[in-house]
Design a protein around this motif. Structure first.
Motif, PDB file in Angstrom:
ATOM      1  N   CYS A 297       0.826  -1.213   0.000  1.00  0.00           N
ATOM      2  CA  CYS A 297       0.000   0.000   0.000  1.00  0.00           C
ATOM      3  C   CYS A 297       0.853   1.252   0.000  1.00  0.00           C
ATOM      4  N   ALA A 298       1.940   1.242   0.741  1.00  0.00           N
ATOM      5  CA  ALA A 298       2.785   2.439   0.782  1.00  0.00           C
ATOM      6  C   ALA A 298       3.282   2.790  -0.615  1.00  0.00           C
ATOM      7  N   LEU A 299       3.638   1.758  -1.395  1.00  0.00           N
ATOM      8  CA  LEU A 299       4.075   1.998  -2.776  1.00  0.00           C
ATOM      9  C   LEU A 299       2.918   2.471  -3.644  1.00  0.00           C
ATOM     10  N   GLY A 300       1.797   1.775  -3.519  1.00  0.00           N
ATOM     11  CA  GLY A 300       0.659   2.093  -4.378  1.00  0.00           C
ATOM     12  C   GLY A 300       0.002   3.415  -4.068  1.00  0.00           C
ATOM     13  N   LEU A 301       0.090   3.868  -2.817  1.00  0.00           N
ATOM     14  CA  LEU A 301      -0.543   5.123  -2.428  1.00  0.00           C
ATOM     15  C   LEU A 301       0.354   6.331  -2.640  1.00  0.00           C
ATOM     16  N   ALA A 302       1.649   6.109  -2.847  1.00  0.00           N
ATOM     17  CA  ALA A 302       2.610   7.213  -2.899  1.00  0.00           C
ATOM     18  C   ALA A 302       2.219   8.283  -3.907  1.00  0.00           C
ATOM     19  N   THR A 303       1.802   7.867  -5.100  1.00  0.00           N
ATOM     20  CA  THR A 303       1.465   8.844  -6.150  1.00  0.00           C
ATOM     21  C   THR A 303       0.017   9.313  -6.089  1.00  0.00           C
ATOM     22  N   PRO A 304      -0.977   8.410  -6.033  1.00  0.00           N
ATOM     23  CA  PRO A 304      -2.366   8.888  -6.137  1.00  0.00           C
ATOM     24  C   PRO A 304      -2.820   9.800  -5.014  1.00  0.00           C
ATOM     25  N   VAL A 305      -2.340   9.577  -3.781  1.00  0.00           N
ATOM     26  CA  VAL A 305      -2.814  10.456  -2.702  1.00  0.00           C
ATOM     27  C   VAL A 305      -2.301  11.873  -2.910  1.00  0.00           C
ATOM     28  N   ALA A 306      -1.045  11.999  -3.347  1.00  0.00           N
ATOM     29  CA  ALA A 306      -0.490  13.337  -3.580  1.00  0.00           C
ATOM     30  C   ALA A 306      -1.210  14.029  -4.732  1.00  0.00           C
ATOM     31  N   ILE A 307      -1.513  13.268  -5.790  1.00  0.00           N
ATOM     32  CA  ILE A 307      -2.213  13.852  -6.946  1.00  0.00           C
ATOM     33  C   ILE A 307      -3.630  14.258  -6.554  1.00  0.00           C
ATOM     34  N   MET A 308      -4.294  13.418  -5.770  1.00  0.00           N
ATOM     35  CA  MET A 308      -5.656  13.739  -5.342  1.00  0.00           C
ATOM     36  C   MET A 308      -5.687  15.029  -4.528  1.00  0.00           C
ATOM     37  N   VAL A 309      -4.782  15.141  -3.547  1.00  0.00           N
ATOM     38  CA  VAL A 309      -4.764  16.347  -2.721  1.00  0.00           C
ATOM     39  C   VAL A 309      -4.363  17.557  -3.563  1.00  0.00           C
ATOM     40  N   GLY A 310      -3.362  17.369  -4.443  1.00  0.00           N
ATOM     41  CA  GLY A 310      -2.887  18.477  -5.278  1.00  0.00           C
ATOM     42  C   GLY A 310      -3.964  19.012  -6.203  1.00  0.00           C
ATOM     43  N   THR A 311      -4.669  18.127  -6.906  1.00  0.00           N
ATOM     44  CA  THR A 311      -5.718  18.579  -7.827  1.00  0.00           C
ATOM     45  C   THR A 311      -6.885  19.186  -7.051  1.00  0.00           C
ATOM     46  N   GLY A 312      -7.141  18.687  -5.841  1.00  0.00           N
ATOM     47  CA  GLY A 312      -8.196  19.275  -5.017  1.00  0.00           C
ATOM     48  C   GLY A 312      -7.853  20.692  -4.590  1.00  0.00           C
ATOM     49  N   GLN A 313      -6.593  20.897  -4.174  1.00  0.00           N
ATOM     50  CA  GLN A 313      -6.165  22.247  -3.797  1.00  0.00           C
ATOM     51  C   GLN A 313      -6.212  23.187  -4.992  1.00  0.00           C
ATOM     52  N   ALA A 314      -5.799  22.676  -6.156  1.00  0.00           N
ATOM     53  CA  ALA A 314      -5.831  23.506  -7.365  1.00  0.00           C
ATOM     54  C   ALA A 314      -7.257  23.921  -7.689  1.00  0.00           C
ATOM     55  N   ALA A 315      -8.202  22.978  -7.579  1.00  0.00           N
ATOM     56  CA  ALA A 315      -9.603  23.286  -7.891  1.00  0.00           C
ATOM     57  C   ALA A 315     -10.146  24.361  -6.961  1.00  0.00           C
ATOM     58  N   GLN A 316      -9.734  24.316  -5.699  1.00  0.00           N
ATOM     59  CA  GLN A 316     -10.193  25.336  -4.755  1.00  0.00           C
ATOM     60  C   GLN A 316      -9.655  26.720  -5.127  1.00  0.00           C
ATOM     61  N   GLN A 317      -8.552  26.755  -5.864  1.00  0.00           N
ATOM     62  CA  GLN A 317      -7.978  28.026  -6.306  1.00  0.00           C
ATOM     63  C   GLN A 317      -8.433  28.390  -7.720  1.00  0.00           C
ATOM     64  N   GLY A 318      -9.370  27.623  -8.279  1.00  0.00           N
ATOM     65  CA  GLY A 318      -9.875  27.931  -9.614  1.00  0.00           C
ATOM     66  C   GLY A 318      -9.010  27.407 -10.741  1.00  0.00           C
ATOM     67  N   ILE A 319      -8.176  26.398 -10.459  1.00  0.00           N
ATOM     68  CA  ILE A 319      -7.313  25.795 -11.481  1.00  0.00           C
ATOM     69  C   ILE A 319      -7.739  24.341 -11.637  1.00  0.00           C
ATOM     70  N   LEU A 320      -8.314  23.990 -12.793  1.00  0.00           N
ATOM     71  CA  LEU A 320      -8.773  22.623 -13.025  1.00  0.00           C
ATOM     72  C   LEU A 320      -7.720  21.864 -13.816  1.00  0.00           C
ATOM     73  N   ILE A 321      -7.167  20.825 -13.218  1.00  0.00           N
ATOM     74  CA  ILE A 321      -6.124  20.012 -13.859  1.00  0.00           C
ATOM     75  C   ILE A 321      -6.761  18.694 -14.268  1.00  0.00           C
ATOM     76  N   LYS A 322      -6.715  18.395 -15.577  1.00  0.00           N
ATOM     77  CA  LYS A 322      -7.479  17.262 -16.095  1.00  0.00           C
ATOM     78  C   LYS A 322      -6.774  15.921 -15.961  1.00  0.00           C
ATOM     79  N   SER A 323      -5.454  15.909 -15.821  1.00  0.00           N
ATOM     80  CA  SER A 323      -4.756  14.623 -15.780  1.00  0.00           C
ATOM     81  C   SER A 323      -3.523  14.718 -14.900  1.00  0.00           C
ATOM     82  N   ALA A 324      -3.133  13.567 -14.348  1.00  0.00           N
ATOM     83  CA  ALA A 324      -1.931  13.515 -13.520  1.00  0.00           C
ATOM     84  C   ALA A 324      -0.691  13.810 -14.351  1.00  0.00           C
ATOM     85  N   GLU A 325      -0.704  13.389 -15.623  1.00  0.00           N
ATOM     86  CA  GLU A 325       0.463  13.622 -16.481  1.00  0.00           C
ATOM     87  C   GLU A 325       0.698  15.117 -16.690  1.00  0.00           C
TER      88      GLU A 325
END
Length: 837
Positions: A388-416
């Protein structure tokens, strides 16, 4: 086609890897990234080769459940997840209740704690008490066994399988020892693992609970957005006001929203007036005044007033639903940096089981150790390993990052695109509507002696009000903004290529360019120098005269947005090269460039050549981001490594882009790059911790330190460490919730743009073409040239660039395009062709 599915039954990263592998094996499936946190899978597939039911069958064959996301109630799904979290908490509390006395009975004597004398005298009674206490723990946490062993049978072991095998091994060994004690073949108290099995299950549950609770926080941005949509709304049907569930609103319904109410759907105001708080969608803190004819967006709030609106977008088509879908798609997508972790997660569990068995056998046959020692080693290896530590390393950071961006009015469509943003070297900016406001505004007013600005604007706006020209609208808007009353005019007449004439209070008024007024005997000598300066700055000077006397000059231009220069300065301080790309003439482009301080100007670019221009920059080894807002920017946005669309732009531009700037502010570009850097740094920290933890933990559990230091890892400590690893990764990602856009200082003095590559030379045109020059009368500003360019470029086989100074269009077209066709296109746009050669 691309379709999203809800996947159930996944408990760890190994599960998501198995689901992804099972679906990816299907013929016709191009990609199938799985998101463990959201319980979703986004499948891109050829619908002729594979069907929706085939995909669902593949997931079920792998041991999991699946259904199309469109048929899944996301609100109910989240409520089920909350209920499951509460249930896990209850199981955890009761597990601890039974574990404490179990631990006391098995380990208390080692800590000097007293035990009843009867238990010392009857070891079998003590063993039975321990068994009685561990049974409730096993029942409460039976899910590890049912899921773990079922995955093992299907040859797709996951983390639950590792825990189940480790705990079961200890239990089976303890039961055998207990049976031997009951048969009288063992004297004294045998070595039992009941407390280890109970402690392992409880500690893993602690880790699971903390992990799921933290993961719930990572999806907080999506949950907050879902909460913005009101559950019910008031509509008027057949003259009656009805309160109905929001999902029952249909396009065309009249929706009523009172003060403090949330707007449930996208629509157009038909009646009423209100101040609307749009901060949830655009990030703009100040309420926006809305009147009939204005568009409103779902999930915004009427802070004051009353509105009636006609629903235009409902259900999944609303802006809010689209934002949520974009965020979920971004969270479901895979960043390139996660590929190694994904590959490892897929083979992790069977590899660990092999290591566990090998370590136990080596210690038994080579090391000569007893069964208890070997069993302890095997269990420790099984339970300390954590995919789990390996599998969660990327998606949790991307989820929080895109959520913070959305709150600032920046919509990011993909992790890439989130990963690529901070690697961009060159930022290409479209001019009109991106760097500038996209509509003409009054910038300067020069008055003749004895004439005030109010008098000049009154005459100018009164005379221009009947005109449909964009420059006329700019002057009328300026007078309205200054609350200058207008006077009635008569005898209005427009003169193509010159200006207008009208009668105001019995006096003849003339307005237009310098040539038109000079032809009518008006002397412009007093303002020629100022007019030339304004023209050099990319502005359009318009002269006004009354009864043959010059009143003054009003300059109109597409003005630069207030924060454009500041944003470009911030990008340059970050080491990015900034290029201004425009179809405008060189003089206007250079004037804008001087105001904003870009590195390079590329002017007179045909709409269809913008993508070629981006490609040329990429061929130079640059990683390019393109920022635009119009239909003609869409190919360039798609061509760029990262395409960013202005939120106020066209739908096709937003669809083509990887990132949408909802506030239409260029300051969000350096902010998005800063967030990208923060997310990538967090992902690298998570991956380092996950790899470091497993690379150190597994060998220590296998006993590599025992020969030298006589140190082994107790299975209970191994379980605690395993639980801690996932919690550490998720907690580190949650630090991104504190990210805020950096404060950008005021820009330095703009620097002059580079002269080279000033005019883009289109390459690769068809050899079988002809070049023509069209002389056009009636063009007065860059908006006129834009209309003519669009009219010509919309013709099949035609590429055109219009120059305002020479009043001509340079056309490259195929031989089958006749002069009459070109002439008709220009005249349909409202201008006059004086010649074609």
């Amino acid at each position: 086609m691309t379709e999203q599915f809800a996947v159930t039954g996944m408990t760890c990263a190994a599960c998501s890897a198995h689901v992804e592998k099972a679906v990816s094996r299907l013929s016709g499936v191009q990609s199938a990234p799985v998101n463990l946190m959201l319980g979703s899978m986004t499948v891109t597939y050829d619908e002729k080769a594979v069907t929706e039911s085939d995909i669902i069958a593949a997931v079920k064959a792998a041991g999991y459940g699946a259904s199309p996301a469109s048929q899944t109630d996301q609100g109910q799904l989240r409520r089920d997840q909350d209920a499951a979290l509460r249930r896990r908490k209850k199981h955890l509390i009761w597990s601890v209740v039974f574990l404490v006395p179990l631990f006391y009975l098995s380990m208390g004597h080692m800590m000097g704690l007293p035990l009843p004398q009867v238990l010392h005298m009857h070891p079998l009674l003590l063993a039975c008490l321990q068994l009685a206490l561990v049974i409730p723990i096993l029942i409460l946490n039976r899910n590890y066994f049912t899921v773990g062993f079922s995955r093992l049978v299907k040859l797709s072991p996951n983390m639950d399988s590792l825990v189940a095998v480790g705990a079961a091994a200890g239990l089976v060994y303890s039961l055998i020892e207990m049976g031997l004690l009951a048969a009288g073949q063992v004297s004294g108290m045998p070595d039992l693992y009941f407390e280890s099995a109970g402690m392992i299950l409880t500690l893993v549950t602690v880790g699971k609970y903390l992990e799921e609770r933290s993961r719930g926080k990572t999806t907080g941005a999506i949950s907050a957005l879902l909460a913005l949509a009101p559950e019910s709304a008031m509509v008027r049907r057949q003259g009656q006001e009805l309160t109905i569930p929001t999902e029952e609103i249909v396009a065309g319904d009249t929706v009523i929203v009172r003060q403090g109410g949330r707007i449930p759907v996208d629509g157009v105001i038909t009646d009423g007036h209100a101040a609307v708080d749009e901060s949830a969608i655009t990030g703009e803190s100040l309420p926006v005044e809305k009147v009939p004819g204005d568009a409103v967006t779902s999930a915004t709030v009427t802070s004051s007033g009353y509105l009636e609106l006609r629903a235009t977008r409902v259900g999944g088509d609303t802006t809010l639903s689209q934002i949520i879908r974009l965020m979920e798609e971004a969270a479901s997508s895979k960043a390139p940096i996660s590929r190694l972790a994904d590959r490892i997660s897929g083979i992790f569990a069977p590899a660990v089981m092999a290591i566990s068995l090998t370590a136990a056998l080596l210690w038994a046959f080579v090391g000569g150790m007893d069964v208890r020692f070997c069993l302890s080693i095997a269990i420790a290896v099984l339970v300390i390993s954590c995919p789990c530590a390996l599998g969660l390393a990327t998606p949790v950071a991307i989820m929080v990052g895109t959520g913070q961006a959305a709150q600032q009015g920046i919509l990011i469509k993909s992790a890439e695109s989130l990963e690529l943003l901070h690697k961009v070297q060159t930022v290409v900016l479209d001019k009109t509507g991106t760097v500038t406001m996209g509509q003409p505004r009054v910038t300067d007013t020069l008055c003749a002696p004895g004439v005030t600005e109010e008098e000049l604007l009154c005459v100018a706006a009164s005379a221009e009000k009947p005109s449909e020209h964009p420059l006329a609208h700019a002057i009328v808007e300026e007078s309205q903004a200054r609350h200058i009353p207008l006077c009635p005019v008569s005898g209005f007449r427009s003169v193509p290529g010159g200006g207008i004439q009208a009668t105001l209070s019995g006096e003849a008024v003339l307005a237009g360019n310098a040539g038109y007024l000079a032809q009518n005997g008006v002397s412009l000598a007093a303002m020629e120098a100022d007019a030339h300066r304004l023209a050099e700055d990319g502005k359009t000077p318009l002269f006004f005269a009354e009864s043959g006397h010059l009143l003054g000059c009003i300059a109109v231009a597409d003005v630069v947005k207030p924060d454009s220069a500041k944003a470009i300065a911030a990008l340059r301080r970050m080491g990015r090269r900034v290029v201004l790309l425009t179809g405008d003439n060189q003089r206007t482009a250079n004037a804008i460039a001087r105001q904003i301080g870009v590195d390079q100007v590329i002017a007179q670019v045909l709409p269809q050549d913008k993508a070629k221009c981006v490609a040329q920059l990429q061929q130079q080894g640059q990683r390019v981001a393109m920022v635009g807002d119009g239909v003609n920017d869409a190919p360039a946005l798609a061509q760029a490594d990262v395409g960013l669309a202005i939120g106020a732009g066209t739908d096709i531009a937003i669809e083509s882009a990887d990132v949408v700037l909802m506030k239409s502010s260029l300051l969000d570009i350096p902010a998005a790059m800063d967030l990208s850097r923060a997310v990538l740094r967090n992902i690298k920290q998570n991956l380092f911790w996950a790899f470091f933890y497993n690379s150190i933990g597994i060998p220590v559990a296998a006993g590599v330190l025992y020969p030298a230091l006589h140190l082994t890892l107790n299975p209970m400590l191994a379980a605690a460490a395993m639980s801690l690893s996932s919690v550490c990764v998720v907690s580190n990602a949650l630090r991104l919730r504190g990210w805020k856009p950096p404060a950008f200082p005021d820009q330095p003095a703009p620097t002059a743009p580079l002269p080279e590559s000033a005019v883009f030379q289109s390459q690769g045109k068809e050899e079988n073409t002809v070049n023509k020059t069209i002389h056009i009368d009636g063009m007065m500003c860059t908006h006129c040239t834009g209309r003519v360019e669009k009219a010509l470029n919309d013709l099949p086989g035609v590429e055109a660039t219009v120059d305002l100074d020479s009043k001509s269009a340079a056309v490259t077209c195929t031989p089958d395009v006749s002069d009459d066709t070109l002439r008709q296109a220009v005249e349909d746009a409202g201008y006059h062709v004086t010649g074609i050669r």
